[in-house]
Design an enzyme around this catalytic site. Structure first.
Site, PDB file in Angstrom:
ATOM      1  N   LYS A   1      -0.792  -6.801  12.891  1.00 52.49           N
ATOM      2  CA  LYS A   1      -1.598  -6.149  12.289  1.00 52.49           C
ATOM      3  C   LYS A   1      -3.196  -6.424  13.007  1.00 52.49           C
ATOM      4  CE  LYS A   1      -3.904  -4.673   7.881  1.00 52.49           C
ATOM      5  NZ  LYS A   1      -3.714  -4.922   6.441  1.00 52.49           N
TER       6      LYS A   1
ATOM      7  N   THR B   1       1.227  -4.159   4.236  1.00 54.13           N
ATOM      8  CA  THR B   1       0.792  -4.453   5.599  1.00 54.13           C
ATOM      9  C   THR B   1       0.222  -5.929   5.965  1.00 54.13           C
ATOM     10  OG1 THR B   1      -1.129  -3.371   5.450  1.00 54.13           O
ATOM     11  CG2 THR B   1       0.626  -1.974   6.285  1.00 54.13           C
ATOM     12  N   ASP B   2      -0.349  -6.679   4.866  1.00 53.42           N
ATOM     13  CA  ASP B   2      -0.856  -7.977   5.219  1.00 53.42           C
ATOM     14  C   ASP B   2       0.007  -8.855   5.911  1.00 53.42           C
ATOM     15  OD1 ASP B   2      -3.186  -7.077   4.113  1.00 53.42           O
ATOM     16  OD2 ASP B   2      -3.628  -8.158   2.602  1.00 53.42           O
TER      17      ASP B   2
ATOM     18  N   TYR C   1      -8.091   0.788  -3.764  1.00 59.24           N
ATOM     19  CA  TYR C   1      -6.802   1.059  -4.417  1.00 59.24           C
ATOM     20  C   TYR C   1      -6.056   0.074  -5.082  1.00 59.24           C
ATOM     21  CZ  TYR C   1      -4.615  -0.198  -0.117  1.00 59.24           C
ATOM     22  OH  TYR C   1      -4.407  -0.976   1.015  1.00 59.24           O
TER      23      TYR C   1
ATOM     24  N   THR D   1       1.068  -1.094   0.113  1.00 56.39           N
ATOM     25  CA  THR D   1       0.011  -0.013   0.171  1.00 56.39           C
ATOM     26  C   THR D   1       0.881   1.229   0.031  1.00 56.39           C
ATOM     27  OG1 THR D   1      -1.873  -1.016   1.100  1.00 56.39           O
ATOM     28  CG2 THR D   1      -1.878   1.387   1.211  1.00 56.39           C
TER      29      THR D   1
ATOM     30  N   GLU E   1      -3.964 -27.369  29.477  1.00 54.78           N
ATOM     31  CA  GLU E   1      -5.092 -28.008  28.365  1.00 54.78           C
ATOM     32  C   GLU E   1      -4.974 -29.428  27.614  1.00 54.78           C
ATOM     33  OE1 GLU E   1      -8.083 -26.560  27.837  1.00 54.78           O
ATOM     34  OE2 GLU E   1      -7.726 -24.447  28.833  1.00 54.78           O
TER      35      GLU E   1
END
Length: 366
Positions: free
Chosen positions: A202, A129-130, A63, A49, A323
């Site tokens: 993120k 950023t992904d 975009y 981006t 667990e």
């Protein structure tokens, strides 16, 4: 046609012409002391981006990523020349969801080579950023250097109102040029924060404050100055046992996302796809449903590593032998790493033969 692009610096207006040319407003950079030699910073661009453009100034979420080459990014931010001698390299021009293991290795080797040059003070990697959090953690694990490596992106393209890329990139160069950033591992510069590449993640996909760490930022960049609050306790970069110069490929590691009424056949598909480890992104404390336990035990018996992580988004922390009896089943826990970061660490670790005990040690230490 010209579009007015607003940044978080009220005094700076960026003009992006239809031909793609960039120009910037008045310089606000803080210059080095008189007589001081400016450091050299290399910007390695991969797209994303921060190099994107939309159809209008109103398109902040719609975009095309990876449109603007690195030379235009640098030319559009003349303030950088007051901070460092900056040059750019275009490693890739892709949206970050298209990053592959091969591209990670290629990028890591290039960054390592650049930082071996005594004339280079630091490297900035521009990134979508992904998957920025995966790449920053990977570099944190495998590049043997104490020089600053700063990964930076933006949540809005440069064509959007209140675009964040220019200031993020400026802050990243400030960090990469700063002696105070040496030895602190790979850093992420987003939204004024200095985050550790080890635990930055993120958290939201449409806000400039998208990135955070469950343990807080390392510091901030404010008006071209760095302010530090804490340092990273985990092993990284110069202190890592891994070295990108010795890695040619990463093994396949799969993530299987936990949920109510999940299908255990997903684990079989991961094994059939060649996974050397499976990260179970479990609920809560990395919980495994009772109907999937035998499946994971059988897969482990075949030699595939099982790593229990958690899908909890903020502050997930998987405790060993809670667990599930991890010692009994010969499983590994991901500590505080989210599933995507656990995948990166497992892949890097499994470039060498590892016992379960050794892999667990690595998860504690990194």
């Amino acid at each position: 046609m010209k579009l007015v692009h607003l940044t978080r610096r009220a005094a700076c207006v960026l003009l992006l012409s239809a031909a793609g040319g960039l120009a910037a407003g008045p310089a606000l950079a803080q210059t080095p002391p008189p007589g001081a030699a400016k450091p050299t910073v290399v910007i390695v661009a991969t797209g994303g981006t921060i190099a994107g453009a939309g159809a209008s100034a109103l398109n902040s979420a719609t975009y095309q990523a990876a449109k603007v080459p690195v030379d235009q990014l640098i030319a559009g931010l003349p303030e950088l020349s007051s901070v460092a001698n900056v040059r750019g390299e275009q490693a890739f021009q892709i949206a970050s969801e298209s990053f592959t293991n091969d591209k990670l290795v290629t990028l890591g080797k290039r960054v390592s080579t650049l930082l071996k040059d005594p004339a280079v003070s630091g490297v900035v990697v521009t990134h979508g950023t992904d998957t920025l959090e995966e790449t920053s953690f990977f570099l944190n694990l495998v590049v043997r250097t104490d020089k600053p490596i700063v990964v930076v992106g933006s949540m809005r393209p440069g064509s959007a109102m209140s675009a964040d890329g220019m200031l993020n990139l400026y802050d990243a160069v400030v960090l990469a040029a700063s002696p105070s950033a040496k030895g602190k591992g790979v850093l992420v510069a987003m939204n004024d924060d200095i985050l550790s590449g080890r635990d930055a993640s993120k958290r939201v996909n449409i806000k400039t404050s998208a990135f955070s760490s469950p343990w807080g930022p390392l510091g901030m960049v404010v008006e071209g100055k760095t302010y530090w609050f804490r340092t990273l306790a985990k092993r990284h970069t110069a202190g890592s046992e891994f070295n990108i110069d010795e890695i040619e490929a990463l093994p396949e590691v799969a993530i299987v996302y936990g949920s109510g009424s999940m299908n255990p056949a997903l684990y079989d598909a991961a094994v059939q796809g060649g996974a050397k480890a499976i990260v179970h992104a479990g609920t809560g404390n990395g919980s495994v449903p009772n109907y999937a336990v035998d499946k994971l035990k059988a897969i482990r018996d075949k030699g595939v590593m099982i790593v229990r992580s958690t899908r909890v988004g903020e502050g997930g922390f998987v405790l060993r032998n809670a667990e599930q009896p991890d010692d009994k089943y010969d499983w590994v826990v991901a500590h505080d790493l989210n599933p995507q970061k656990a995948k990166i660490l497992a892949a890097v670790a499994l470039t060498r033969p590892q016992t379960t005990a050794e892999l667990q040690r690595i998860f504690w230490e990194y």
